[in-house]
Write an enzyme that holds these catalytic residues in place. Sequence first.
Site, PDB file in Angstrom:
ATOM      1  CE  LYS A  75     -11.563  -8.298   4.388  1.00  0.00           C
ATOM      2  NZ  LYS A  75     -10.303  -8.070   5.080  1.00  0.00           N
TER       3      LYS A  75
HETATM    4  N1  PPE Z   1      -8.434  -7.591  10.705  1.00  0.00           N
HETATM    5  C1  PPE Z   1      -8.045  -7.200   9.481  1.00  0.00           C
HETATM    6  C2  PPE Z   1      -7.409  -5.872   9.333  1.00  0.00           C
HETATM    7  C3  PPE Z   1      -8.243  -8.049   8.394  1.00  0.00           C
HETATM    8  O1  PPE Z   1      -7.857  -7.656   7.192  1.00  0.00           O
HETATM    9  C4  PPE Z   1      -8.826  -9.324   8.594  1.00  0.00           C
HETATM   10  C5  PPE Z   1      -9.035 -10.253   7.443  1.00  0.00           C
HETATM   11  C6  PPE Z   1      -9.221  -9.686   9.900  1.00  0.00           C
HETATM   12  C7  PPE Z   1      -9.014  -8.790  10.925  1.00  0.00           C
HETATM   13  C8  PPE Z   1      -9.903 -10.986  10.184  1.00  0.00           C
HETATM   14  O2  PPE Z   1     -11.225 -10.978   9.694  1.00  0.00           O
HETATM   15  P1  PPE Z   1     -11.969 -12.323   9.256  1.00  0.00           P
HETATM   16  O3  PPE Z   1     -11.305 -12.784   8.028  1.00  0.00           O
HETATM   17  O4  PPE Z   1     -13.373 -11.900   9.070  1.00  0.00           O
HETATM   18  O5  PPE Z   1     -11.810 -13.276  10.382  1.00  0.00           O
HETATM   19  N2  PPE Z   1      -8.113 -10.124   6.384  1.00  0.00           N
HETATM   20  C9  PPE Z   1      -8.405 -10.706   5.103  1.00  0.00           C
HETATM   21  C10 PPE Z   1      -7.500 -10.186   4.029  1.00  0.00           C
HETATM   22  C11 PPE Z   1      -6.076 -10.552   4.110  1.00  0.00           C
HETATM   23  C12 PPE Z   1      -5.309 -10.124   2.882  1.00  0.00           C
HETATM   24  O6  PPE Z   1      -4.074 -10.098   2.942  1.00  0.00           O
HETATM   25  O7  PPE Z   1      -5.904  -9.819   1.844  1.00  0.00           O
HETATM   26  C13 PPE Z   1      -8.459 -12.218   5.173  1.00  0.00           C
HETATM   27  O8  PPE Z   1      -7.974 -12.830   6.130  1.00  0.00           O
HETATM   28  O9  PPE Z   1      -9.049 -12.806   4.275  1.00  0.00           O
END
Ligand code: PPE
Length: 309
Positions: A156
């Site tokens: 990430k």
């Molecule tokens: N895909 C992406 C590309 C992504 O950024 C997130 C989280 C997810 C999937 C879901 O992952 P999880 O949170 O572990 O279930 N995105 C984070 C950032 C958003 C932002 O705008 O900044 C979040 O949801 O916290």
Amino acid sequence: MKHDIWFNGKLVPYEEATVHVLSHVIHYGTSVFEGIRCYNTKEKGPAVFRLREHMERLVNSAKIYRMDIPYSLEELETATMETIANSGLESCYIRPVVFRGMGRMGVNPLHNSVDTVIAVWEWGAYLGPEALEQGVDVKVSSWSRMAPNTFPALAKAGGNYINAALAKMDAVLTGFTEGIMLNTDGFVAEGSGENLFVVVGGKLYTAPVGLSILPGITRDAIITLARDLGYSVEEKVIPREALYIADELFFTGTAAEITPIRSVDKYTVGKGRRGPITKALQEAFFEVIHTGKDPHGWLTPVPVAMGVN
Ligand code: PPE
């Protein structure tokens, strides 16, 4: 929003948590980060959702980019709890970020500092106040997710989000709430900041981790909760047009939680509103994060001694 920020080992006032413009990260996007939520649960008070898994992903993201975080998992967790407690917030969004700071200019980051920050703020419904109930209108983005062996999708990393930002801007400037990105072979990957689930014939499908998606921690929780409820969940390669004929679609993510999708590219999904399986999964998820019922050990209460609860 102006809460103290944990910066390289200590809490500092919001205004003092600043970096130099010549920090490596500003020029080359060299950061890794997390998004975590703390919920004010009925039974346990303020509690952080899957803190260990988020911190493990942070450490893994840093490892991929050859950044040595000078804190242990336990220290990062304690720092998170201190930051929350100090803010006085009972529920909040938590943003740890590790970045390459000062050192040399030029692409090679190996001689630059590795700086660690944890910030917290209040963050409501990510895709709009009505989204959790009404669902959102989305499009398939004209931008693809990065190809394998370009940017590592399991990390990430800050730089990944310059791709996500293109998809998000493309969506909002053409009147949609979010963009779904395909991978470079044209198969469904995920939203700009969310994973995606497809419901067809009572079964759930989501893209496999090898298809350039972030391995979402909410995605994992939803797979577990869906199986608890007796639904079959498969990680499967999903063609674009499967989105148009799905019974239900929803996003998952820390920020987005479980957000139903009611249309894609102006095709109505199912009945054009939140479907029954999406609703059942929302209820199961909210039972954990709002009530505090925690059969899977996902919640870490903010220690009472630290003073929030
Ligand atoms: N895909 C992406 C590309 C992504 O950024 C997130 C989280 C997810 C999937 C879901 O992952 P999880 O949170 O572990 O279930 N995105 C984070 C950032 C958003 C932002 O705008 O900044 C979040 O949801 O916290």
